[in-house]
Design an enzyme around this catalytic site. Sequence first.
Site, PDB file in Angstrom:
ATOM      1  N   HIS A   1      29.760-105.054 -27.336  1.00 19.54           N
ATOM      2  CA  HIS A   1      28.758-104.864 -26.293  1.00 19.54           C
ATOM      3  C   HIS A   1      29.038-105.887 -25.196  1.00 19.54           C
ATOM      4  CE1 HIS A   1      25.708-102.640 -28.851  1.00 19.54           C
ATOM      5  NE2 HIS A   1      26.354-103.268 -29.816  1.00 19.54           N
TER       6      HIS A   1
ATOM      7  N   ASN B   1      28.166-106.473 -33.690  1.00 19.99           N
ATOM      8  CA  ASN B   1      27.348-106.511 -34.902  1.00 19.99           C
ATOM      9  C   ASN B   1      28.164-105.951 -36.058  1.00 19.99           C
ATOM     10  OD1 ASN B   1      24.982-107.374 -33.464  1.00 19.99           O
ATOM     11  ND2 ASN B   1      24.728-105.280 -32.730  1.00 19.99           N
TER      12      ASN B   1
ATOM     13  N   GLY C   1      22.471-105.462 -37.633  1.00 23.77           N
ATOM     14  CA  GLY C   1      22.016-104.419 -36.718  1.00 23.77           C
ATOM     15  C   GLY C   1      23.085-103.434 -36.288  1.00 23.77           C
ATOM     16  N   GLN C   2      24.211-103.387 -37.026  1.00 28.66           N
ATOM     17  CA  GLN C   2      25.246-102.406 -36.657  1.00 28.66           C
ATOM     18  C   GLN C   2      24.749-100.995 -36.991  1.00 28.66           C
ATOM     19  OE1 GLN C   2      29.011-102.701 -38.755  1.00 28.66           O
ATOM     20  NE2 GLN C   2      30.093-101.533 -37.186  1.00 28.66           N
ATOM     21  N   SER C   3      24.759-100.121 -35.991  1.00 29.25           N
ATOM     22  CA  SER C   3      24.316 -98.742 -36.226  1.00 29.25           C
ATOM     23  C   SER C   3      25.466 -97.744 -36.147  1.00 29.25           C
ATOM     24  CB  SER C   3      23.215 -98.353 -35.231  1.00 29.25           C
ATOM     25  OG  SER C   3      23.686 -98.427 -33.902  1.00 29.25           O
TER      26      SER C   3
ATOM     27  N   ASP D   1      26.661 -97.931 -22.379  1.00 27.09           N
ATOM     28  CA  ASP D   1      25.778 -97.683 -23.520  1.00 27.09           C
ATOM     29  C   ASP D   1      24.697 -96.684 -23.115  1.00 27.09           C
ATOM     30  OD1 ASP D   1      25.122 -99.530 -26.304  1.00 27.09           O
ATOM     31  OD2 ASP D   1      23.542 -98.188 -25.558  1.00 27.09           O
ATOM     32  N   ILE D   2      24.409 -95.751 -24.008  1.00 25.17           N
ATOM     33  CA  ILE D   2      23.432 -94.696 -23.742  1.00 25.17           C
ATOM     34  C   ILE D   2      22.001 -95.246 -23.699  1.00 25.17           C
ATOM     35  CG2 ILE D   2      22.929 -93.961 -26.134  1.00 25.17           C
ATOM     36  CD1 ILE D   2      23.475 -91.059 -25.169  1.00 25.17           C
TER      37      ILE D   2
ATOM     38  N   HIS E   1      33.004-102.186 -32.000  1.00 32.94           N
ATOM     39  CA  HIS E   1      32.668-102.106 -30.568  1.00 32.94           C
ATOM     40  C   HIS E   1      32.129-103.452 -30.113  1.00 32.94           C
ATOM     41  CE1 HIS E   1      29.208-100.678 -32.931  1.00 32.94           C
ATOM     42  NE2 HIS E   1      28.417-101.224 -32.019  1.00 32.94           N
TER      43      HIS E   1
HETATM   44  P1  AMP Z   1      25.354-101.233 -32.730  1.00 35.77           P
HETATM   45  O1  AMP Z   1      23.902-100.939 -33.009  1.00 35.77           O
HETATM   46  O2  AMP Z   1      25.691-102.667 -32.529  1.00 35.77           O
HETATM   47  O3  AMP Z   1      26.232-100.558 -33.771  1.00 35.77           O
HETATM   48  O4  AMP Z   1      25.671-100.549 -31.322  1.00 35.77           O
HETATM   49  C1  AMP Z   1      25.790 -99.168 -31.163  1.00 35.77           C
HETATM   50  C2  AMP Z   1      25.471 -98.877 -29.730  1.00 35.77           C
HETATM   51  O5  AMP Z   1      25.935 -97.567 -29.436  1.00 35.77           O
HETATM   52  C3  AMP Z   1      23.970 -98.884 -29.396  1.00 35.77           C
HETATM   53  O6  AMP Z   1      23.712 -99.859 -28.376  1.00 35.77           O
HETATM   54  C4  AMP Z   1      23.696 -97.459 -28.921  1.00 35.77           C
HETATM   55  O7  AMP Z   1      22.766 -97.402 -27.856  1.00 35.77           O
HETATM   56  C5  AMP Z   1      25.074 -97.012 -28.497  1.00 35.77           C
HETATM   57  N1  AMP Z   1      25.299 -95.574 -28.541  1.00 35.77           N
HETATM   58  C6  AMP Z   1      24.988 -94.715 -29.545  1.00 35.77           C
HETATM   59  N2  AMP Z   1      25.374 -93.459 -29.247  1.00 35.77           N
HETATM   60  C7  AMP Z   1      25.959 -93.532 -28.013  1.00 35.77           C
HETATM   61  C8  AMP Z   1      26.565 -92.576 -27.148  1.00 35.77           C
HETATM   62  N3  AMP Z   1      26.662 -91.278 -27.487  1.00 35.77           N
HETATM   63  N4  AMP Z   1      27.047 -92.994 -25.949  1.00 35.77           N
HETATM   64  C9  AMP Z   1      26.946 -94.301 -25.602  1.00 35.77           C
HETATM   65  N5  AMP Z   1      26.401 -95.251 -26.377  1.00 35.77           N
HETATM   66  C10 AMP Z   1      25.908 -94.880 -27.570  1.00 35.77           C
END
Ligand code: AMP
Length: 112
Positions: A100, A85, A91-93, A30-31, A98
């Site tokens: 975690h 999520n 909190g899904q972004s 994760d970034i 995916h």
């Molecule tokens: P969620 O908020 O559960 O949808 O998780 C999305 C995750 O993706 C978050 O923890 C972000 O930090 C991670 N993320 C977003 N962009 C990247 C990226 N380019 N490389 C790695 N992780 C990322």
Amino acid sequence: MSDCLFCKIAAGEIPSKKLYEDDRLLAFYDIDPKAPTHFLVIPKEHISGAGEITAENSSIVAYAFETIARLAKELGLSSFRVVTNWGEQAGQSVPHLHFHVLAGRDMTWPPG
Ligand code: AMP
Ligand code: ZN
């Protein structure tokens, strides 16, 4: 899906810190890590999230968990948490399924 961030990462169009890859899934760090060890496991197939798992696509979920267990052993993790999520309130972004995998610190329950 052409405008999906994780589809682009799965296709290698956007770089990631890869932990494991095969023809069905990718694991990468994760970034913005929320624990000393924090990686994501994604199917290469676009599935928008846990709320869109069906009888047709659910085999990837078992395979993702099998891979998580193997990677955790390889990384020497004695304890870890798996989180997915689904939807805005949870909190899904990124709208691509995916998991975690978080480890290396004490966790609270219930999650916030
Ligand atoms: P969620 O908020 O559960 O949808 O998780 C999305 C995750 O993706 C978050 O923890 C972000 O930090 C991670 N993320 C977003 N962009 C990247 C990226 N380019 N490389 C790695 N992780 C990322
Ligand atoms: Zn996608």
